[in-house]
Structure formats: C-alpha cells, structure tokens
Design a protein around this motif. Structure first.
Motif: not given
Length: 296
Positions: A145-148, A237-241, A159-164, A139-140
């Motif tokens: 920057g997620y791991e940070m 995700p499409f608005l850059n989070f 948080t979910f990426n565009k696909l998920w 999902h990420v």
C-alpha cells in the motif's frame, strides 16, 4: 500551527546562522571544538532552511504538494541532515571527553586534521546511507500500500520496513546516543574527582563543571527530542503501521526541534556567542579588525 512552525523554523535558521557567522568571523573562536560546532550549526541551518518549510506544509495541509520526485529528494535530505546533526553531537561529546579527561594530551589527540576527518565522517556516511536507502526504495520494500499512498493520496509518508527500522534505531540513534551517555557519565565522574582530589585553580574547576553541565543539557535535549520518534520508527512496522499519522508527524517535528534548541543552549551557556551576536546585530562585524575582538 503555521505560526508555531514558522517561529520554530525562523529560530532554527537565524540561530544557527548566528553561530556560523560568529565562529567563521572571529579568529578567537577558531578552535577544534568550535569547528565541530560550526559544522553542526551548518547542518541545523540547512535543516531549517530546506527541510522544515516543506515539512511544515505537509504537516498542516495533510498532503504533499510538491510532486513524487521532490518527495524522494526531500526525504533523502531530511534523513541525511537529521543523522548528520546526531553524529555531530556525538563527535562534540568525544571532543569534550578528551578536553576534560585527558587535558595534557588534548592538543595532540584533537588536532584540526582530526576534526576535519570527524566532520567528513559526519557528513559522508549519513549522505551515502540516506540517499542510498531512499533512492533504491529499500526502506519501503515489502510494505503493502505504500505506492498507493504516494500515487493516489499525494502523500510523502515517513515509513521504514522492519529491517530498516532496526537499522535506523540502532545505527542512527542507539549507537551515538550510547556513546554520548557513556562519555557524559565519564566526564561527570572525572569532574567530581578533580573537584575533590586534584589541586587545580578554581577557574579550571568551574570550566570543567560548566562543560559537563552544558554537555549534559545538550545530551538531555537530544534524547528528549529524538527518543520518541526513533522508538516509533522501531516499533511501528511490527505493529502493522498502526501509529496515527498525526502522532508520527508530531514526533518527527519533535526531532526537528533539537536543531532549534541547539543555538538556544549555546546562547544561554556560552558568553562568547552572546557577545558575538551583539556584534552581528549592531553591525560591528563590518568594522576594521572586528575579527580580532576579544569574546572569551
């Protein structure tokens, strides 16, 4: 904030626990429909017991205090139980569809065996989906920057990426939501037709209308609670989070509140639940043969 969220969690836990005890204890309530309600109440009870308290601390403190491993566990159960609750609402709508639109064959089509299969599907598919997605970090994947956020800022972000985000919206909300809306429209049309054309007893007509009204309220609350957060999951995700964390968290809690509202809806619209609750509160369920009490 703590007071408000504690009250919500308490209502979720004890309201759904009341439904669980009522349907489990009183034999008159052992019906296919009520077994679905029992399973959904168990889902909402677990959401209130093991998810909402930790989410409450995260929301108020703006920090995840329970470690990276438990973040994954909490995230998995959070996603799983939320989707299970939504699937149960869809199955209850299907059950009511056959009860009202095809009453003569309802007992044949909706058996205890069918209900068990529905419940198995409602629990197994979301469980595999949630744990598979979260444990593999699918999902990420690709989110910079997620791991940070997790390692350096002690956060446990939803948080979910565009696909998920697309999968979440269409698989977990749009599909079951569309089924519920379609079923409710059909039930409403059939109820109106029965009231105008078919010669039926006034009692049966009232039951049809009440079932349609109750299902409509359940569906309306479901959409009101879940639509905002699922739209946010879809577009973020499409608005850059760029969605503010506080807003996203608030919308997530709005989804949780659906589990808080469900027992309140049943308590207001189902006399059997109010009678059963009186038995529980007054301790009458410990009396001999209390399970045979007439509630309906």
């Amino acid at each position: 904030m703590y007071f408000f969220l504690v009250v919500s969690s308490t209502i979720t836990i004890f309201g759904n626990l009341g439904i669980i005890i009522s349907i489990s204890h009183f034999k008159e309530l052992h019906s296919p429909t009520n077994f679905l309600i029992l399973s959904m109440a168990a889902t909402d009870f677990l959401l209130g017991l093991i998810i909402m308290p930790y989410s409450m601390v995260r929301s108020v403190e703006r920090c995840w205090l329970f470690g990276k491993l438990f973040c994954k566990v909490h995230y998995s159960f959070d996603l799983m139980l939320s989707v299970i609750s939504i699937f149960h609402l869809c199955c209850i709508a299907i059950d009511r569809f056959y009860a009202i639109c095809d009453p003569l064959r309802y007992a044949i089509k909706i058996t205890i065996s069918i209900i068990k299969k529905m419940i198995f599907i409602c629990w197994s598919i979301p469980a595999v989906f949630a744990f598979g997605v979260v444990i593999t970090n699918s999902h990420v994947s690709g989110i910079a920057g997620y791991e940070m956020l997790v390692e350096c800022f002690n956060l446990c972000p939803i948080t979910f990426n565009k696909l998920w985000s697309l999968v979440m919206f269409f698989f977990c909300f749009f599909a079951p939501g569309s089924v519920m809306v379609g079923i409710y429209v059909k039930i409403f049309i059939v109820s109106q037709r029965h009231a105008k054309i078919v010669k039926r007893t006034s009692e049966n007509m009232q039951k049809d209308r009440k079932a349609a009204k109750t299902l409509g309220i359940v569906m309306g609350v479901f959409i009101a609670c879940w639509l905002p957060v699922f739209i946010t999951i879809l577009v973020d995700p499409f608005l850059n989070f760029s969605t503010p964390e506080v807003l996203f968290d608030a919308l997530n809690w709005l989804g949780y509140f659906n589990s808080t509202c469900n027992p309140l809806i049943y308590g207001f619209f189902y006399p059997w639940f109010r009678k059963a609750l009186r038995y529980i509160v007054l301790g009458k369920i410990f009396e001999t043969d209390s399970c045979l009490a007439r509630l309906c």
